[in-house]
Write a protein that holds these residues in place. Structure first.
Motif, PDB file in Angstrom:
ATOM      1  N   GLY A 123      43.898  27.274  51.703  1.00 48.60           N
ATOM      2  CA  GLY A 123      45.117  28.034  51.447  1.00 48.60           C
ATOM      3  C   GLY A 123      46.356  27.180  51.636  1.00 48.60           C
ATOM      4  O   GLY A 123      46.270  25.970  51.829  1.00 48.60           O
ATOM      5  N   PRO A 159      46.663  33.852  54.090  1.00 45.00           N
ATOM      6  CA  PRO A 159      45.228  34.042  54.371  1.00 45.00           C
ATOM      7  C   PRO A 159      44.331  33.802  53.162  1.00 45.00           C
ATOM      8  O   PRO A 159      43.110  33.824  53.300  1.00 45.00           O
ATOM      9  N   LYS A 160      44.914  33.618  51.980  1.00 43.36           N
ATOM     10  CA  LYS A 160      44.076  33.468  50.802  1.00 43.36           C
ATOM     11  C   LYS A 160      43.581  32.022  50.685  1.00 43.36           C
ATOM     12  O   LYS A 160      44.091  31.122  51.356  1.00 43.36           O
ATOM     13  N   GLY A 161      42.621  31.820  49.825  1.00 42.58           N
ATOM     14  CA  GLY A 161      42.090  30.463  49.649  1.00 42.58           C
ATOM     15  C   GLY A 161      41.998  30.152  48.172  1.00 42.58           C
ATOM     16  O   GLY A 161      40.930  30.164  47.589  1.00 42.58           O
ATOM     17  N   ASN A 188      40.960  28.117  56.549  1.00 40.33           N
ATOM     18  CA  ASN A 188      41.537  27.751  55.251  1.00 40.33           C
ATOM     19  C   ASN A 188      42.763  26.862  55.433  1.00 40.33           C
ATOM     20  O   ASN A 188      43.472  26.569  54.488  1.00 40.33           O
ATOM     21  N   CYS A 194      45.614  27.427  57.072  1.00 40.59           N
ATOM     22  CA  CYS A 194      46.917  28.056  56.868  1.00 40.59           C
ATOM     23  C   CYS A 194      47.910  27.782  58.002  1.00 40.59           C
ATOM     24  O   CYS A 194      49.096  27.948  57.845  1.00 40.59           O
ATOM     25  N   GLN A 249      41.140  35.558  58.724  1.00 45.03           N
ATOM     26  CA  GLN A 249      40.093  34.824  58.015  1.00 45.03           C
ATOM     27  C   GLN A 249      38.824  34.715  58.855  1.00 45.03           C
ATOM     28  O   GLN A 249      37.775  34.342  58.355  1.00 45.03           O
TER      29      GLN A 249
END
Ligand code: SF4
Ligand code: SF4
Ligand code: SF4
Ligand code: SF4
Lengths: 656, 177
Positions: free
Chosen positions: A284, A289-291, B20, B22, B129
């Motif tokens: 991300g 929070p997205k990937g 991920n 972040c 996540q």
């Protein structure tokens, strides 16, 4: 205290080696917010039309978004603006990742780079300590090597690096600026090369302050969880492996061949295995929070990360399958090449060779396989060798430089820039307007809030509208409810739809929000993380500014108008607002002219597509009006098309 | 020997595959420890940092554990699924060999306090996540003497300047005060 903002710009003059930290005017934030908005204001003030893209006077501005560094989720896209050498106009360019927030923490809202370094350099910014450092040892190095070497020699693993590869160094017009697996296309790559600046490394350890901490923080924590769980944000293409949309509908090769039934279940299975058998991770961007970034290690080839349609462009240019792109993408990212414009230009080269306009003399030992041909041309373009020196300028320039009939083969540009390879039957009115007038050059940067297609079934349509969270006003529900056929929408509705689509992108590009959680997601209905219904409140909480929907809309309109004026000053007029001739098979010049007039009316532009004096004054851009008038670009008495029509009718009915 | 007692041990488990990158955990930790709470964010002040090298696909969130005057040699290198990690990547020690977990202004160590006043630590809340999970285990542990943030700071100052110098400065400040 300044909230959300750092309150300073970092000015770097590479010609003189001068570095300055300059306090910013809070008034500009009120007028243009930040990111691309304020960048545009600086370009208007300081980069006149006499300045050519490769002149010392051209600026390269890295603008952090107004909300970067705050807890706002999915807010990390940096606006990198300059005059783009390919188009000769304002270069709209943004990249995701971590760069903007890091600039903020270093104590700046933007980095403004002018001049040219006498030899290759890179910038090292650690809070107040700013150095222009020698980069001769990085010459010709790939993106990944450059990034690694810089972090190592600075001993700063936490530095954020944005750099160019060999393509940018060689001023390839389709070169991009790379940062982790994100890239900024449309200008910054070749301009970095021209300014002899290989990279910028930033590390910041300063606080960003928030006006209403508790409320904003709690809201953001809640949103992060919702956004993680929701399929209404992020790039759905990261999880949905059915990519029939691009492969069946977009054109292959030099945007010419459509393969309508390309996609099959068997193919999807194979491609899905290729992906998941070799995927390291879905990464991300800062505080999201997205990937969306699929990170792939294809055996024997460099690792790469791609988003959405970025995995398709090379194999579609070469008429190959996904594994072909997987082989190539690592190298192309290392070279720092934009995966949208580049493959189209290369496919044009192949077509010209097949047509006999380019010959073995231009392309010695040109392979026979289309995949090998693309690879051959990539090498030529990156190093500007032989024919590559011409193709490096993008399709529009290349076709004209080659001449000898090559112009006729270049058919997919607007304002000299490649467009998505879409060739359709009947005109979609809003798309006509967006492609024609869009100042952001790529349709994905303009569309996104309003659906691309009507819903046939009335009940389904009603259901969609009932749960449509992002609409800024009920008007859009009405428009959608009365939209039956794709190619039939009234001029008035078309203009309103275009207005909303555009406005939301201007929100993102000034705040730093990502389109995948905002401007690109309204079209799918349901809940969209960010829209006109919550961004004003979020801006207020973060900055303490008094903000509401109307004020935000007004700012977006101002930013849009200012960018138009910059481009008008550089020569853009109505004739340039013209989609590729073959974008739609069936065209309707009369209707198109009406739509353009309608759009200019709505925007307050003259018939020739220049903001009127009245409109500019209303928006507080009186200095823009004065300059356009003084340069003879704008007639101070000319109104919008409908105002002019009314005047004419007045004259007719008046008289004696 | 110290007494052993039954105690709830709180900790945070890390599933590296789910990160991920972040850095929301860093942002949230820094905001939580700001005064007033959430009034400012600054990952450099976070007590959790993500050791991150995207080009090598390396993502390791580590929490600051104990302060040490001198680090180990940190020379061990581990390869996991073809990717190399230095042992420092997994080490939460607040150690002078690296510029991590020291307050950027005061230079004092920043130790994870597991967000004592919260039901669930902030970094975990900021990580839907699922890379970070909060766990409470009942364990027999040696009763430890908890060092407060102030003590930790003092300890690092002692290490840096020596007890004598610190005593002198303290006396001087106290006199002025
Ligand atoms: S939605 Fe995707 S692309 Fe956008 S900020 Fe989040 S991770 Fe990045
Ligand atoms: S919040 Fe979670 S996913 Fe994000 S960097 Fe921290 S540990 Fe990784
Ligand atoms: S960080 Fe940990 S592993 Fe590395 S040197 Fe310090 S104590 Fe040793
Ligand atoms: S538990 Fe609390 S103090 Fe520890 S790293 Fe997480 S947020 Fe910071």
């Amino acid at each position: 205290m300044r909230y959300a903002e750092a309150g300073y710009n970092l000015e770097i003059d590479l010609s003189r080696g001068n570095i300055e930290r300059v306090e910013t005017d809070p008034k500009l934030t009120e007028l243009f917010l930040g990111g691309q908005g304020v960048n545009a204001k600086i370009i208007w003030d300081r980069v006149g039309p006499e300045v050519k893209p490769f002149d010392e006077g051209n600026l390269l501005i890295f603008g952090a978004g107004l909300l970067h560094g705050t807890p706002v989720i999915g807010c990390n896209r940096t606006s990198v603006n300059t005059i783009n050498p390919m188009t000769g106009i304002f270069g709209h360019s943004t990249m995701g990742g971590f760069f903007g927030p890091e600039i903020k923490h270093a104590g700046y809202d933007r980095i403004i780079i002018s001049g040219k370094a006498p030899k290759l350099v890179y910038l090292w910014i650690k809070n107040d300590k700013v150095e222009i450092r020698d980069a001769s040892h990085l010459k010709g190095k790939t993106v990944r090597e450059t990034t690694r070497l810089i972090k190592e020699e600075l001993n700063e693993p936490f530095a954020q690096v944005a750099c160019i590869g060999p393509a940018g160094e060689n001023k390839v017009f389709t070169a991009s600026l790379e940062h982790n697996w994100n890239s900024a296309a449309r200008g910054p790559g070749p301009i970095m090369g021209d300014k002899m600046i290989k990279a910028i490394a930033v590390r910041g350890t300063k606080d960003i302050n928030i006006a209403h901490p508790q409320e904003l923080f709690e809201l953001c924590l809640k949103m992060k969880k919702e956004m993680y769980e929701s399929d209404g944000c992020g790039d759905w293409m990261a999880v949905d492996e059915d990519d029939s949309f691009h492969h069946n509908n977009f054109s292959w090769g030099n945007s010419r061949t459509r393969i309508k039934n390309y996609w099959s279940e068997e193919l999807q299975k194979r491609w899905t295995n290729w992906k998941y058998d070799h995927m390291d991770r879905q990464m991300g961007c800062y505080n999201c929070p997205k990937g969306c970034i699929n990170v792939i290690s294809w055996p024997g080839h460099p690792r790469f990360g791609y988003k959405c349609y970025g995995k398709d462009t090379y194999h579609m240019a070469a008429f190959k399958e996904l594994d072909y792109s997987y082989e190539l993408l690592g190298y192309c990212q290392d070279y720092g090449l934009d995966s949208y414009s580049t493959p189209q230009t290369l496919a044009l080269g192949i077509e010209l060779y097949e047509a006999g306009i380019l010959t073995d003399k231009d392309m010695p030992n040109f392979p026979t396989d289309s995949g090998d041909r693309i690879k051959y041309l990539v090498e030529k373009v990156v190093h500007r060798e032989g024919i590559g020196d011409i193709l490096a300028n993008g399709s529009w320039h290349a076709a004209r430089q080659i001449g000898n009939g090559a112009e006729a083969f270049e058919h997919n540009t607007v304002k000299k820039m490649e467009q998505l390879p879409i060739k359709l039957g009947k005109l979609n009115p809003a798309y006509y307007l967006m492609i024609a007038t869009g100042e952001k050059m790529a349709i994905t940067q303009i569309e996104g809030s309003f659906p691309q297609d009507p819903i046939r079934d009335l009940d389904e349509r009603q259901k969609f509208v009932d749960r449509w969270d992002a609409v800024p006003s009920e008007i859009f529900k009405d428009i959608f409810m009365r939209w039956e056929k794709r190619n039939e929408m009234s001029v008035e509705d078309t203009c309103l739809v275009t207005d909303w689509n555009e406005a939301m992108h201007y929100v993102d590009d000034s705040t730093g929000l990502c389109g995948f959680v905002s401007s690109f997601r309204g079209q799918f209905g349901g809940k969209t993380a960010f829209s006109f219904n919550n961004v004003p409140q979020i801006i207020s909480l973060a900055t303490g500014m008094d903000m509401d929907k109307d004020k935000l809309w007004e700012i977006c309109r101002r930013n849009r108008t200012l960018i138009r004026a910059i481009n008008n000053r550089l020569g853009i007029r109505r004739v340039d607002d013209d989609p590729p001739k073959d974008h739609w098979a069936v065209r309707d010049p009369e209707l198109e002219a009406k739509m353009l007039d309608g759009y200019y009316d709505l925007r307050g532009f003259t018939k020739d597509g220049i903001p009127t004096k009245e409109e500019l004054y209303k928006q507080g851009l009186d200095y823009v009006a004065d300059e356009l008038i003084q340069r003879g670009i704008l007639d101070p008495n000319e109104g919008t098309p409908s105002q002019e029509k009314a005047k004419l009718e007045d004259q007719k009915s008046g008289g004696c | 020997m110290a007494e052993t007692v039954k105690k709830i041990v709180k900790t945070i488990k890390v599933d590296l595959d789910k990160c991920n990158g972040c850095r929301g955990c860093e942002m949230a930790c820094s905001a939580y420890h700001a005064t007033p709470k959430y009034s400012s964010m600054n990952p450099a002040r976070s007590r959790i940092r993500v050791i991150m090298d995207p080009f090598n696909d390396e993502f390791v969130p580590i929490r600051a554990t104990d302060y040490t005057k001198a680090g180990c040699d940190g020379r061990r290198v581990y390869t996991i699924r073809g990717k190399e990690y230095s042992e420092c990547s997994f080490c939460g020690t607040i150690c002078p060999t690296r510029d991590l977990f020291f307050d950027p202004d005061s230079g004092l160590p920043l130790k994870c306090d597991l967000c004592e006043d919260e039901k669930v630590p902030l970094c975990v809340q900021a990580c839907p996540q699922g890379c970070l999970t909060y766990v409470e285990l009942e364990e027999e542990v040696e009763e430890e003497v908890k060092t407060s943030e102030m003590e930790l700071g003092l300890k690092s100052l002692v290490d840096k300047y020596g007890v004598r110098k610190l005593q002198d400065s303290f006396a001087r400040i106290a006199k002025k005060g």
